[in-house]
Every structure is written in structure tokens, then in C-alpha cells.
Design a protein around this motif. Structure first.
Motif, short mmCIF file in Angstrom:
data_model
loop_
_atom_site.label_atom_id
_atom_site.label_comp_id
_atom_site.label_asym_id
_atom_site.label_seq_id
_atom_site.Cartn_x
_atom_site.Cartn_y
_atom_site.Cartn_z
N TYR A 42 4.34 -0.06 1.82
CA TYR A 42 3.29 -0.68 1.42
C TYR A 42 3.35 -2.24 1.26
O TYR A 42 1.84 -3.10 0.21
CB TYR A 42 2.45 -0.06 -0.25
N LYS A 43 3.88 -3.37 1.45
CA LYS A 43 3.90 -4.49 0.98
C LYS A 43 2.70 -5.32 1.56
O LYS A 43 2.14 -5.63 0.50
CB LYS A 43 5.29 -5.44 2.33
N GLN A 88 -0.71 -4.25 2.00
CA GLN A 88 -1.55 -3.23 1.20
C GLN A 88 -1.27 -4.21 0.66
O GLN A 88 -2.45 -4.60 -0.48
CB GLN A 88 -1.20 -2.05 1.49
N ASP A 89 -0.36 -4.06 -0.45
CA ASP A 89 0.21 -4.47 -1.97
C ASP A 89 -0.59 -5.47 -2.03
O ASP A 89 -1.27 -6.35 -2.91
CB ASP A 89 1.34 -3.92 -2.25
N PHE A 90 0.01 -6.64 -1.46
CA PHE A 90 -0.32 -7.91 -1.84
C PHE A 90 -1.51 -8.23 -1.60
O PHE A 90 -2.15 -9.41 -1.89
CB PHE A 90 0.80 -9.00 -0.74
N ARG A 138 -4.04 -6.56 -1.87
CA ARG A 138 -4.87 -6.19 -3.15
C ARG A 138 -4.42 -6.59 -3.89
O ARG A 138 -5.62 -6.57 -5.47
CB ARG A 138 -4.45 -4.71 -3.51
N LEU A 139 -3.50 -7.90 -4.52
CA LEU A 139 -2.96 -8.87 -5.93
C LEU A 139 -3.45 -9.51 -5.21
O LEU A 139 -3.48 -10.60 -6.25
CB LEU A 139 -1.52 -8.08 -5.74
N ASP A 189 -5.76 -11.98 -7.84
CA ASP A 189 -5.13 -12.30 -9.29
C ASP A 189 -4.13 -13.22 -9.48
O ASP A 189 -4.31 -14.36 -9.95
CB ASP A 189 -4.88 -11.25 -9.97
N ILE A 190 -3.30 -13.16 -8.43
CA ILE A 190 -2.26 -13.83 -7.73
C ILE A 190 -2.96 -15.59 -7.56
O ILE A 190 -2.25 -16.59 -7.90
CB ILE A 190 -1.58 -14.15 -6.45
N ILE A 195 3.20 -16.23 -13.46
CA ILE A 195 3.52 -15.33 -12.37
C ILE A 195 4.72 -15.33 -12.43
O ILE A 195 5.69 -16.47 -12.83
CB ILE A 195 3.09 -16.26 -11.39
N LEU A 214 1.37 -12.11 -14.81
CA LEU A 214 1.97 -11.10 -13.77
C LEU A 214 2.87 -10.86 -13.43
O LEU A 214 3.48 -12.62 -13.53
CB LEU A 214 1.33 -12.11 -12.18
N ILE A 219 5.39 -9.42 -10.73
CA ILE A 219 5.96 -8.70 -9.52
C ILE A 219 7.19 -8.69 -8.74
O ILE A 219 7.64 -9.79 -8.34
CB ILE A 219 4.91 -9.51 -8.22
N ILE A 233 -0.48 -8.01 -15.15
CA ILE A 233 -0.15 -6.74 -13.95
C ILE A 233 1.46 -6.94 -13.43
O ILE A 233 1.64 -8.12 -13.73
CB ILE A 233 -1.22 -7.31 -12.71
N ARG A 288 5.45 -3.58 -8.35
CA ARG A 288 6.78 -3.99 -7.64
C ARG A 288 7.65 -3.84 -8.13
O ARG A 288 9.01 -4.52 -7.43
CB ARG A 288 6.00 -4.75 -6.22
N PHE A 293 1.87 -0.87 -11.16
CA PHE A 293 1.53 -0.36 -10.62
C PHE A 293 2.38 -0.71 -9.03
O PHE A 293 3.28 -1.59 -9.79
CB PHE A 293 0.16 -1.52 -9.48
N ARG A 294 3.25 1.13 -8.73
CA ARG A 294 4.05 0.84 -7.57
C ARG A 294 5.27 0.28 -8.49
O ARG A 294 5.61 -1.01 -7.20
CB ARG A 294 3.57 0.36 -6.00
#
Lengths: 321, 528
Positions: free
Chosen positions: A279-280, A282-284, A286-287, A290-291, B351, B375, B377, B398, B401, B423-424
Motif C-alpha cells: 500500500y506504500k 497509495q498511503d503516501f 493520501r498523506l 499533511d506531510i 515529523i 506526523l 510515520i 497522524i 505505517r 492508520f495502517r
């Protein structure tokens, strides 16, 4: 039944608080108390007989050991002053710092403190000499004042007077018995003055710097305390390491139960990693918003030439795990 | 749930019994009211912190602002090289440890440059010392230091547009009791033979935190009463595991001592503080460390590839602002950790990714902390972990992962977790657990006491695609849920001890009243 229980709890509470209070106040057994009092009486008697060293012993004991009745600050100063009157450099060092700290009635008397410390240095205290080198740097005392204090101290000591009794409460007994002591003190001052003259045309500060360097080095080269510290500090962590080593050994040659557990752990980890990989992108995606937003916030506090780029961060993020 | 009982003694005669009962009831009510008052106090404090943070004037914290604070007028001439043995009060242990290096290099009389009574630039130090074997100007603006530097309380050192190399072989460190201003500068350890910042020794990972295993390397330590202002600079290659503040850049205060020597003056000085804005810290033993520092501002910094932690405020540091930093690749542990009674601090808008351990951790009684809008992650541990720390607010983050839980609450009470996107994560979205750590060898429980209870309120969070479960609790962790959104979570939404109560939790989350016996078995957390 409930009432009995309630009373039982209450009485336990009262008992525990009473026993705690008793524990706090009870520092000595009767024998220990008697021994302490006897020691104190003997040293006090020696001090009254004019034994100058007895005062410093009393003062050090009062400062560092829990007396049955700890001495007041005033008492400590009296003991140190009496000892200083007899020319004890340790007592002078203590008094000098005491007044330099801004304590006591001589709170503003930085100059008096410097004279006391200079006297200590002249009478042989390497610690006082070292502190005088550093006091202008650390506390901002002026070098000129230090020089003046030094000359003043030498002059006073040459006359056999150690303490300025108009500023400190001197002990009359010590003053009366101090003829022999004052001669010794003035001799020491003379020797100090001669040594200084032989050293060349240097000021007090420069001469102080030359005093006791070897002894300072020797003192600081004692590393036994360090070794002991290392041993204590590492003890807990070493025990943990032993446990980890044992776990590692078991992991290398596990019994079936441990094997099952480890298989499950590694299975879970690899399946989790599979999912993250899958899902890498796809996930990034989505994020991303925000990032980007947070990177913009970070960049607000960074120099224009040191900005962070989203692409760079994303690339690093995608590498893990 | 409060159990109200009517003691039988109230119905019987006897004034002693009556008095005992009144005493008992009064004690219960007094304790309850104290606990309630405490909670209200914490809640208000956290709300005020959040509001202050959201309304903060950020223009005061920029690189340019730090540059403006730097003194431009240099003055003074009290700089000289003294025997290091004289400086017993800057940390005898620090000097003892460096002896290993000095002795190996045959330095029998190690000296330190003492900077006092004035404001000095590095060029001033070079001019006043006037000895290339002590400070060598390698090229324009680049200086190699072969002796340690001590900045006394009466002095300020300004390092600007320079490159400072601290010699590894000469056992150099920078200790500051005064003020240190650093801007647009590189400070690095320096291996004179290799001509670079010097490789670290090859030490097994599980021995990295053992004392006495590593050869000392250069470091910067800010002591009692000191202040540091650092902007747009790079600090690299510093630090090792020593006894006190040797980890890289440390801001550290020691406990006061009753002594009539110079320790006495130094130790009673105020807690050190500073602003670090827009800097980069890499390949240090710790990226940042503090001990009893107050009001330190860490803003806009980048921390990466530091050996143990990236950011590690420790031991009784208060009111820290750790915001808008980028931390990644902490090689052995966490990105950001506050530990041992680091209270009233803000960790926000950072982050924290790809760290070996957790992204953000609150540890050992670090209370009243606001963890806001971060964040976390792809960390090897949890996204956000709260260990043995009560009354904290984890809001608007957030956490995605991560290899363990998104949020992990261990032995911590009154944790409010709201508006987060979880999330995930590879374990659960959030775990609330009581863990018996009595046998933890490395912990001193007198210094770091803990309680075996954990409670958290989860409110308005979004849990999505977490691999084991959305939420779990272990060993009587207490969970209250309210208005959360759950999507597509692992095999089950509620795992661990929550599994039997899933139905009731759904109803509680939707705001339905809990009525059945099973419903009432869900323990109610007291919300902060």
C-alpha cells in the motif's frame, strides 16, 4: 463485622503513621548517642584547652556528620573562626567562601572574603590558591581587588594576625594563647613573600597560578572512584545483556515452544511488511497533503538556503521499513 | 463508579463508633474531591497550553530573530589556557573521563581555554591565545581546537559564519556556564589524521549504553545558568556515553551541593535554557539532550542518523517547546522522547519517521504534555507511546505505517486521545495496557515509580486499516470510547480484553446509554 473491619483499618493506619514518625526521629541507639556525646565532650574540652585543631575537627564533624544535636550556623562560624585565629588554612578557606557566598552579617564584604582566601593560600592551602585564580573569572571579582587583598593578607599575617576581629567574633581564649602560633604565622608569611620575590616581577594573580600545579594534577589523577562508578553504573545493564544473550542463545537453538513463538513473530512481521509495501504508494499519496503542510511549517523556521523539500523527505520515508 | 455503602454502625449507638464512621466518610469524600480538583486542574492546564500554542506568534522564533540577538560588539581580553585540573567545578567526572584520551596521546598536563569577563568571537580567542598548537586557523573562518574551552558565567562566546573543528585526539569539549551564540556555523568532531569528523568505534549495539565502553569524543555541555542561542548551524559527530551530558549537545543542570567551594556558586544558578532554531544535528550520540533545563525551544531543526535518540529531553526539564522539527533514522531508539518528569511541555507539528524505536515517546512520569498535530510515520516501534506518564493530551496527530501500535498507552492514567488519524499500523491502532515492569533491570523504581493501571479516553479519532485490530487493551487497561470512526480494521475492531465487550463499546462510542450487565463491565475511565 463491617464495623470491626473499619476499626481494624483505622488502627493499622494510626499504627503505621506512628511507627513512621518514630523511625524518622530515631537516628541513634542509646549507646550510639552516648558515644557521640562523649566524643563531642572530649573534643570540646580539647578546644577549650587551646588546641586549635580541635575547633576544625568540631566544625568538620558538625558540617558533615549528623550530630545528636546538629550545631547552628552561628556555632559553626564560631568554631571555624576560632580555628582560623590559630592559622588553620582549611578554616580560612571555609570562612572565605562562606562570606563570598553572601551569607552572614558580612554579606557584602567581598573584599574581606578575598583577604581570608588569600590568607589561606599564603598559609598553604592549594585549594584557596586555585579558587583565587578562578574567582575573578567565574564571579567577576576584579583583579585589582584581588591584588590589594593579597597585600593586605600578607601584611596582616606578618604581624601574626590572621582574622580581622572587628569583622568576625573572635574567641578570647585563642587570642590569649596565640603567641607561639602568631610567630609561626608571621614566619610562614615571610617565607611566602620571599618565594614570591624569587619568582620574579609578577603580580599576585600570576604567582598564584604557579602554586601547587603538580599537587592539583596528582589529586585529579586518582581514578579509583571512576572505576568503581563504571562498575556500579553498568551492573543493571550487564544483567540485561545477560538476559538478552540468553534469549539470543535460545533463539539460535530453540525448543519447540520458543520456535513456534518466534515463527509467529517473524510471520507477523513479514506479513505486516508485505502489507506496508503493497500500500506504500497509495498511503503516501493520501498523506501527501499533511506531510507537505508540516514541511512548510518547518521551513518557516529555517534559513532560505536550508529548506527541506517534500520530495527528499518522501524518498526517505518510502525507504522504511 | 462510586459505591455508596451505609455502614451498620450508623444505626447503632456509641459516640466512638459514630465518630469513626464520620471520619471514614469524610476521608472518602475528601480524597474524592482532591482527585476531582486535580483532574480539573490538569484539564484546564492542557486546554490553555493548546490554546496558547494555536495562537502563538511564530515570527519571534526565526533564524533571523536569533541572528538579531547575537551581540555584535566584542569586548574583553580575559582568555587564557589553564590546567584542566583547576576546573574541578565544571564536572570532575567529565574531566576524569577525558583523561583516557589525554593519557593515550601523552598529554600529561591537559589544559583548557578559559574564557571570562567579556564577549568574544572565535577570531578573538585565536588572537588572544596566539598559539597554533592550541587553536589553529586552518583556513579563513575554519578553526581547529586542540584544547577544551570553558566559557565562564562572566563571558559570552559568539561563533558566527565559522567552521569549528574539535579535535578527537586531543580530547576537546566545550563547557559553558555563560552564554553561547552560534549562527551559520558548522561544529564537528575532527580526526586530524583522517581529515574528517572521525569514525565511531565499532561497539555492539547492546553495549552502546554501557558506561566506560566508548572512547570519549568531543561534545558541548551547557551547565547551570547558561544560555544557548543557535540558528542555521550544523552539529555533527559529537558525543559518547559518559556519566553526565557528554552525548552531543546537552543542556544540563546538576543538583545543588552544600559546599564552600566554587561548586556552591555554580550549582545554585538557574536552570539552563536556550533556543535552537533551524539547525541540523547528525551523527551525534544523541541529537539533543537536556537535564533540568527549562523553557528550551527546539524549532525547525532536522535531526537524523543520531546514534541513540534524535531528541531526548530528560530529568525534570520543564516547559519545553519541541515543535516543527524533522527527526528520522535514530539508529538505536526513538525519534523524540521525553523522560523522567519532563512536565508541561509541548511536542507539536513534528515529523518523526523511520526511527528504530518509536516516533514520539513520553516516559517515566512526564505529565501534562501536549502532543499535538505531529506526523509519526514508518517507525520501528510505536507511532506515539505514553509510558508511565499521566494526564497527557494526544490530539490531532497522524500516526501511520508504524511497525507496532499507532498509539500505545502503558501504565498511564488519564490520557485523552482525540482527533487523531490512526492508520495502517502493524499491530493495533491503539493499545492501552498495564504491564508489570517490576523486573526491569535498568530501572530504579525509587527514582521512577509507576502504577499498575492505565486508562484512556478515545474521542473523535479515525482508525483505519490497522493490521491486528483498531483498538486493544491488555491486563485491565481501561478504555472509554466516544464518537470515533472505524474503517476496515484487521481481523477485528476491538481486540485483546476488549473483544468480549465489542457490542457494548460500539454502543458507548455511538453515545447510547449502557444498561446491561455486560455493558457495565466496561470500566469507565476518568477523563482528563
Amino acid at each position: 463485622m463491617r464495623y470491626i473491619l473499619l476499626m481494624l483499618v483505622l488502627s493499622m493506619l494510626i499504627y503505621s503513621s506512628v511507627s513512621l514518625a518514630a523511625k524518622v526521629s530515631k537516628q541513634y541507639t542509646t549507646e550510639e548517642r552516648l558515644l557521640e556525646q562523649t566524643k563531642l565532650a572530649v573534643i570540646e574540652e580539647l578546644a577549650e584547652m587551646g588546641n586549635n585543631s580541635a575547633y576544625i575537627v568540631l566544625a568538620k564533624m558538625g558540617e558533615n556528620r549528623p550530630f545528636v544535636t546538629p550545631p547552628s550556623e552561628g556555632q559553626l562560624i564560631r568554631w571555624y573562626t576560632s580555628s582560623a585565629q590559630g592559622g588553620n588554612p582549611h578554616a580560612l578557606l571555609w570562612l572565605g567562601h562562606y562570606f563570598l557566598h553572601g551569607k552572614g552579617s558580612n554579606a557584602d564584604s567581598e573584599y574581606d572574603a578575598l583577604v581570608l582566601l588569600a590568607s589561606a593560600a599564603i598559609l598553604g592551602s592549594i585549594k584557596a590558591a586555585n579558587d583565587l585564580v578562578l574567582i575573578p573569572k567565574v564571579l567577576g571579582a576584579s583583579y585589582a581587588q584581588l591584588e590589594e587583598a593579597f597585600y593586605d593578607a600578607i601584611q596582616r599575617l606578618s604581624k601574626g594576625q590572621v582574622v580581622n576581629c572587628s569583622r568576625l567574633t573572635c574567641s578570647p581564649e585563642v587570642s590569649q594563647q596565640s603567641h607561639f602560633a602568631s610567630e609561626k604565622i608571621s614566619q610562614k608569611a615571610e617565607i611566602f613573600r620571599d618565594n614570591w620575590a624569587q619568582f620574579g616581577d609578577v603580580n599576585a594573580y600570576q604567582y598564584l597560578k604557579s602554586l601547587g600545579a603538580e599537587r592539583l594534577l596528582a589529586q585529579s589523577n586518582n581514578i579509583s572512584a571512576l572505576t568503581e562508578n563504571i562498575r556500579i553504573q553498568n551492573a543493571g545493564k550487564l544483567r540485561k545483556n545477560e538476559r538478552l544473550a540468553e534469549e539470543k542463545r535460545l533463539a539460535e537453538s530453540p525448543d519447540w515452544e520458543m520456535q513456534t513463538y518466534l515463527d509467529r513473530l517473524s510471520g507477523r512481521k513479514s506479513s505486516a511488511q508485505d502489507a506496508l509495501r503493497h500500500y506504500k504508494d497509495q498511503d503516501f499519496a493520501r498523506l501527501e497533503k499533511d506531510i507537505r503542510h508540516t514541511i512548510n511549517l518547518i521551513n518557516f523556521h529555517r534559513d532560505p538556503d536550508a529548506q527541506i523539500s517534500y520530495e527528499d523527505v518522501l524518498q526517505k520515508m518510502k525507504k522504511a521499513p | 463508579m462510586i459505591i455508596v455503602m451505609k455502614p451498620k454502625c450508623l444505626t447503632r449507638g456509641g459516640s466512638i463508633r459514630l465518630f469513626s464512621c464520620i471520619f471514614f466518610v469524610a476521608t472518602v469524600f475528601f480524597s474524592a474531591s482532591v482527585i476531582c480538583a486535580q483532574q480539573v486542574d490538569h484539564t484546564d492546564k492542557l486546554k490553555a497550553m493548546l490554546s496558547d500554542y494555536q495562537n502563538m506568534d511564530w515570527s519571534q522564533y526565526t533564524v533571523e530573530e536569533v541572528r538579531q540577538r547575537i551581540p555584535t560588539k566584542m569586548q574583553g581580553s580575559d582568555v587564557e589556557s589553564l590546567l584542566s585540573a583547576r576546573l574541578y567545578f565544571i564536572g570532575s567526572q567529565n574531566i576524569q573521563e577525558m583523561k583516557e584520551v589525554w593519557q593515550a596521546q601523552g598529554i600529561t598536563h591537559p589544559k583548557t581555554i578559559v574564557v571570562a569577563n567579556g564577549v568574544y568571537s572565535v577570531a578573538d580567542l585565536h588572537r588572544l591565545i596566539n598559539d597554533d598548537s592550541v587553536i589553529e586557523q586552518v583556513k579563513d573562518g575554519t578553526y581547529l581546537f586542540r584544547q577544551s574551552i570553558y566559557v565562564a558565567p562572566t563571558a559570552s562566546l559568539v561563533i558566527r559564519n565559522a567552521s569549528i573543528r574539535l579535535s578527537i585526539h586531543h580530547g576537546v569539549f566545550l563547557a559553558v556556564d555563560g552564554q553561547l551564540f552560534v549562527a551559520d556555523t558548522i561544529i564537528t568532531s575532527w580526526d586530524e589524521y583522517a581529515g574528517n569528523e572521525g569514525e565511531r568505534e565499532n561497539i555492539r549495539n547492546n553495549e552502546l549504553l554501557l558506561y566506560g565502553r566508548q572512547t570519549p569524543r568531543p561534545y558541548i555541555i551547557m551547565n547551570e545558568g547558561s544560555q544557548i542561542y543557535m540558528a542555521n548551524s550544523r552539529v555533527t559527530g559529537l558525543g559518547y556515553k559518559g556519566q553526565r551530558g557528554t552525548f552531543g549537545l546537552s543542556i544540563s543542570k546538576r543538583p545543588p551541593v552544600v559546599t564552600h567551594r566554587l561548586h556552591g556558586y555554580i550549582r545554585i544558578r538557574a536552570k539552563p535554557t536556550g533556543w535552537l532554531i533551524g539547525n541540523t544535528f547528525t551523527n551525534n550520540f544523541f541529537g539533543f539532550y537536556s537535564n533540568q533545563a527549562d523553557d528550551v525551544v527546539l524549532l525547525g531543526n532536522v535531526y537524523y542518523d543520531n546514534i541513540i535518540y534524535n531528541i531526548d529531553p530528560h530529568d525534570y526539564s520543564n516547559r519545553l517547546l519541541i515543535a516543527r522539527n524533522l527527526t528520522y533514522n535514530a539508529q538505536q531508539a526513538h525519534g523524540i522522547i521525553i523522560s523522567r518528569e519532563v512536565n508541561d511541555s509541548i511536542i507539536a507539528e513534528n515529523i518523526s519517521f523511520s526511527n528504530y524505536g518509536s516516533g514520539i515517546m513520553l516516559d517515566r512520569n512526564s505529565n501534562n504534555t501536549l502532543v499535538y498535530s505531529n506526523l509519526t510515520i514508518g517507525n520501528g516501534g510505536d507511532g506515539i507511546a505514553v509510558f508511565e506518564s499521566d494526564y497527557n493530551l494526544v490530539s490531532d496527530n497522524i500516526t501511520a505505517r508504524n511497525m507496532r501500535n499507532g498509539i500505545y498507552i502503558r501504565n498511564s492514567d488519564h490520557i485523552n486521545i482525540r482527533n487523531n488519524f490512526i492508520f495502517r499500523n502493524s499491530y493495533s491502532g491503539a493499545e492501552t495496557a498495564v504491564v508489570d515492569i517490576d523486573k526491569l533491570e535498568t530501572r530504579d523504581f525509587k527514582l521512577d515509580p509507576y502504577h499498575k493501571s492505565a486508562s484512556a479516553l478515545y474521542e473523535n479519532n479515525q482508525f483505519e486499516s490497522n493490521q491486528n485490530a483498531a483498538m486493544t487493551a491488555k491486563n485491565k487497561g481501561v478504555v472509554t470510547v466516544k464518537n470515533n470512526q472505524f474503517y476496515n480494521s484487521g481481523p477485528i475492531f476491538f481486540g485483546g480484553e476488549l473483544a468480549p465487550f465489542a457490542e457494548s463499546l460500539w454502543r458507548q462510542n455511538d453515545g447510547d446509554e449502557l444498561t446491561t450487565d455486560v455493558d457495565l463491565m466496561i470500566r469507565q475511565a476518568i477523563t482528563p
